[in-house]
Scaffold this active site. Structure first.
Site, PDB file in Angstrom:
ATOM      1  N   ASN A 129     -14.859   2.666  31.317  1.00  0.00           N
ATOM      2  CA  ASN A 129     -16.322   2.713  31.484  1.00  0.00           C
ATOM      3  C   ASN A 129     -16.992   2.859  30.122  1.00  0.00           C
ATOM      4  O   ASN A 129     -16.320   2.937  29.091  1.00  0.00           O
ATOM      5  CB  ASN A 129     -16.712   3.839  32.444  1.00  0.00           C
ATOM      6  CG  ASN A 129     -16.233   5.188  31.932  1.00  0.00           C
ATOM      7  OD1 ASN A 129     -16.656   5.658  30.886  1.00  0.00           O
ATOM      8  ND2 ASN A 129     -15.310   5.808  32.671  1.00  0.00           N
ATOM      9  N   PRO A 134      -7.594  12.466  41.247  1.00  0.00           N
ATOM     10  CA  PRO A 134      -7.991  13.850  41.514  1.00  0.00           C
ATOM     11  C   PRO A 134      -9.356  14.130  40.882  1.00  0.00           C
ATOM     12  O   PRO A 134      -9.681  13.572  39.823  1.00  0.00           O
ATOM     13  CB  PRO A 134      -6.896  14.680  40.826  1.00  0.00           C
ATOM     14  CG  PRO A 134      -6.247  13.752  39.850  1.00  0.00           C
ATOM     15  CD  PRO A 134      -6.421  12.358  40.368  1.00  0.00           C
ATOM     16  N   PHE A 160     -21.144  17.610  34.470  1.00  0.00           N
ATOM     17  CA  PHE A 160     -22.166  16.666  34.033  1.00  0.00           C
ATOM     18  C   PHE A 160     -22.403  15.662  35.148  1.00  0.00           C
ATOM     19  O   PHE A 160     -21.491  15.347  35.917  1.00  0.00           O
ATOM     20  CB  PHE A 160     -21.713  15.930  32.755  1.00  0.00           C
ATOM     21  CG  PHE A 160     -22.102  16.672  31.501  1.00  0.00           C
ATOM     22  CD1 PHE A 160     -21.527  17.898  31.194  1.00  0.00           C
ATOM     23  CD2 PHE A 160     -23.054  16.150  30.629  1.00  0.00           C
ATOM     24  CE1 PHE A 160     -21.893  18.594  30.053  1.00  0.00           C
ATOM     25  CE2 PHE A 160     -23.426  16.842  29.479  1.00  0.00           C
ATOM     26  CZ  PHE A 160     -22.850  18.055  29.186  1.00  0.00           C
ATOM     27  N   LYS A 203     -24.516  17.497  43.727  1.00  0.00           N
ATOM     28  CA  LYS A 203     -23.201  17.538  43.069  1.00  0.00           C
ATOM     29  C   LYS A 203     -22.817  18.971  42.729  1.00  0.00           C
ATOM     30  O   LYS A 203     -21.660  19.373  42.879  1.00  0.00           O
ATOM     31  CB  LYS A 203     -23.277  16.712  41.774  1.00  0.00           C
ATOM     32  CG  LYS A 203     -22.152  15.704  41.626  1.00  0.00           C
ATOM     33  CD  LYS A 203     -22.440  14.698  40.537  1.00  0.00           C
ATOM     34  CE  LYS A 203     -22.513  13.298  41.146  1.00  0.00           C
ATOM     35  NZ  LYS A 203     -22.639  12.250  40.143  1.00  0.00           N
TER      36      LYS A 203
HETATM   37  N1  CTP Z   1     -15.305  14.654  37.296  1.00  0.00           N
HETATM   38  C1  CTP Z   1     -14.001  15.105  37.224  1.00  0.00           C
HETATM   39  N2  CTP Z   1     -12.997  14.397  37.800  1.00  0.00           N
HETATM   40  C2  CTP Z   1     -13.255  13.263  38.482  1.00  0.00           C
HETATM   41  C3  CTP Z   1     -14.587  12.803  38.553  1.00  0.00           C
HETATM   42  C4  CTP Z   1     -15.579  13.520  37.947  1.00  0.00           C
HETATM   43  O1  CTP Z   1     -13.750  16.138  36.599  1.00  0.00           O
HETATM   44  N3  CTP Z   1     -12.265  12.584  39.039  1.00  0.00           N
HETATM   45  C5  CTP Z   1     -16.381  15.468  36.693  1.00  0.00           C
HETATM   46  C6  CTP Z   1     -17.053  14.812  35.512  1.00  0.00           C
HETATM   47  O2  CTP Z   1     -16.439  15.177  34.289  1.00  0.00           O
HETATM   48  C7  CTP Z   1     -18.458  15.364  35.621  1.00  0.00           C
HETATM   49  C8  CTP Z   1     -18.675  15.449  37.099  1.00  0.00           C
HETATM   50  O3  CTP Z   1     -17.380  15.614  37.651  1.00  0.00           O
HETATM   51  O4  CTP Z   1     -18.547  16.685  35.116  1.00  0.00           O
HETATM   52  C9  CTP Z   1     -19.278  14.219  37.648  1.00  0.00           C
HETATM   53  O5  CTP Z   1     -19.257  14.294  39.029  1.00  0.00           O
HETATM   54  P1  CTP Z   1     -18.965  13.030  39.957  1.00  0.00           P
HETATM   55  O6  CTP Z   1     -19.503  13.344  41.296  1.00  0.00           O
HETATM   56  O7  CTP Z   1     -17.571  12.650  39.948  1.00  0.00           O
HETATM   57  O8  CTP Z   1     -19.796  11.986  39.218  1.00  0.00           O
HETATM   58  P2  CTP Z   1     -19.679  10.518  39.474  1.00  0.00           P
HETATM   59  O9  CTP Z   1     -18.288  10.007  39.301  1.00  0.00           O
HETATM   60  O10 CTP Z   1     -20.724   9.920  38.640  1.00  0.00           O
HETATM   61  O11 CTP Z   1     -20.020  10.551  41.028  1.00  0.00           O
HETATM   62  P3  CTP Z   1     -20.752   9.432  41.813  1.00  0.00           P
HETATM   63  O12 CTP Z   1     -20.023   8.220  41.423  1.00  0.00           O
HETATM   64  O13 CTP Z   1     -20.605   9.833  43.219  1.00  0.00           O
HETATM   65  O14 CTP Z   1     -22.162   9.525  41.329  1.00  0.00           O
END
Ligand code: CTP
Length: 402
Positions: free
Chosen positions: A216, A313, A331, A345
């Site tokens: 990304n 995970p 974040f 969130k």
């Molecule tokens: N995060 C994490 N592990 C993951 C996914 C996200 O630790 N597998 C953490 C990111 O570092 C950040 C936060 O979770 O602190 C973001 O939340 P998340 O809901 O996962 O964000 P997005 O992936 O952007 O969710 P969505 O796609 O539903 O908006």
């Protein structure tokens, strides 16, 4: 500018590393500091006062009785120069000068002003040693270094590596950008002193085959800035970073990983020792379940490969669910309804604070507007550099820790 309004004295003693201090003085002024340079006689064998005057924009003090050839305005430059300054940095600092500091000698202007500096309120004194490896390792020097540390003098470095004399080992002066970072850190409030902070940063990369993958647009800038800000605040920082070419902030332990699962494993290996966990990384939510061990070939006319996905995970949620776990901060980069999505969130992941921002604005940018969302409500920090925002986030984390 990280040193806006700071008044510094840079003291130079006789070492070949003096040439690096030319660059340092320049960078200090770029950061907003006012710099007065004081040179010993030996320092002037390496770099001229004219050079340092041009770089600092101020007359250079070279001895007790004069400033660059002219009679000093008062006969007390050692007093004048050490009053109303925010810090004195001696760089390069020779073994001889460290010995003088350890024993309170004052036989030239620089040693006299170091001795004459106020202790209450303190005028901080920092030194950047620069010498041959044997001189550094000599028990006399080591004794003197221990003595000056005990007296509250901050010792920056030295680094190890090849030396101008042809030998190799400890004793190299830190590079100008390292001294600059240490000096900036020195002035930051120590809101996280002795706390252990674990941070994830950057993107992840999920392989499709040995040469392709899914990633990304995260640059890692916010996570790296946060690691730097936490270290500036006195924390012991471990950063688990996805693929990023950004330089590691000074004093931060960095663990490089590629995939979300590697990031999860690395975090789990360190989290028991952490007081704070901050998930800044843009972690891939899914990985390719049927990744190929061999490079996929585009056989003419054949259908494109059908990728299947499985969930990664959720690192932040897993850490937040640990009984007795660290204070957790997440974040959220959202493309719409930023605050509402981020509040949801925060509740879903069970974390103390979420830092939210507009995804399109923040990715790869040097600056960001962010919203700090916690149980007390929403606080918006207007657009500023990621390092400035990171310092605010660190201050908010410190308040949460109490
Ligand atoms: N995060 C994490 N592990 C993951 C996914 C996200 O630790 N597998 C953490 C990111 O570092 C950040 C936060 O979770 O602190 C973001 O939340 P998340 O809901 O996962 O964000 P997005 O992936 O952007 O969710 P969505 O796609 O539903 O908006």
């Amino acid at each position: 500018m990280n040193l806006q309004g700071k008044r510094l004295v840079i003291g130079m003693t006789g070492g070949i590393a003096a040439y690096k201090v030319c660059e340092l003085v320049r960078r200090l002024r770029d950061e907003g500091a006012a710099v007065r340079v004081v040179m010993t006689g030996s320092a002037q064998e390496f770099v001229t006062p004219t050079t340092m005057q041009a770089l600092s924009g101020e007359p250079v003090a070279t001895d007790q009785w004069g400033v660059q050839g002219a009679r000093a305005a008062s006969a007390m430059p050692h007093i004048d120069l050490s009053r109303d300054v925010d810090a004195i940095l001696i760089a390069p600092c020779t073994a001889n000068f460290i010995a003088k500091l350890a024993h309170g000698l004052a036989d030239d202007l620089l040693s006299a002003l170091a001795l004459a500096r106020r202790l209450t309120p303190p005028c901080p004194l920092l030194v950047a040693p620069a010498m041959n490896v044997e001189m550094w390792n000599n028990p006399a020097t080591q004794r003197n270094v221990a003595t000056i540390r005990g007296d509250g003098i901050e010792v920056l470095g030295p680094a190890s590596g090849s030396q101008a004399c042809g030998e190799s080992g400890a004793g190299r002066m830190l590079e100008p950008h390292e001294l600059l970072e240490d000096l900036i850190a020195f002035f930051q409030p120590k809101a996280l002193a002795e706390r252990r902070v674990l941070i994830t940063a950057g993107p992840t990369f999920e392989p499709i085959d040995p040469v392709r993958g899914i990633t990304n647009l995260s640059s890692g800038k916010m996570g790296f800035a946060l690691a730097r800000a936490a270290r500036e605040a006195g924390a012991k920082v471990t950063m688990v970073a996805g693929p990023s070419s950004l330089p590691t902030p000074r004093g931060v332990r960095r663990i490089d990983v590629l995939t979300a699962r590697e990031m999860y494993d690395a975090v789990m290996g360190y989290v028991n020792r952490a007081d704070v966990f901050v998930g800044v990384a843009a972690v891939a939510d899914w990985r390719v379940a049927n990744a190929s061990a061999q490079k996929l070939k585009k056989n003419a006319g054949a259908a494109p490969p059908a990728l299947q996905f499985e969930a990664n995970p959720d690192i932040l949620a897993a850490v937040a669910a640990m009984p007795g776990g660290p204070l957790c901060v997440g974040f959220a980069a959202e493309s719409e309804n930023v605050i509402a999505h981020a509040q949801a969130k925060r509740a879903a992941k069970g974390v103390a604070m979420i830092v939210a921002n507009q995804a399109q604005e923040v990715l790869a940018s040097e600056e960001a507007e962010v919203h700090l969302i916690d149980a007390a409500g929403v606080r918006t920090l207007p657009r500023a550099s990621k390092l400035e925002q990171a310092r605010e986030i660190v201050a908010a984390i410190a308040r949460h820790l109490g």
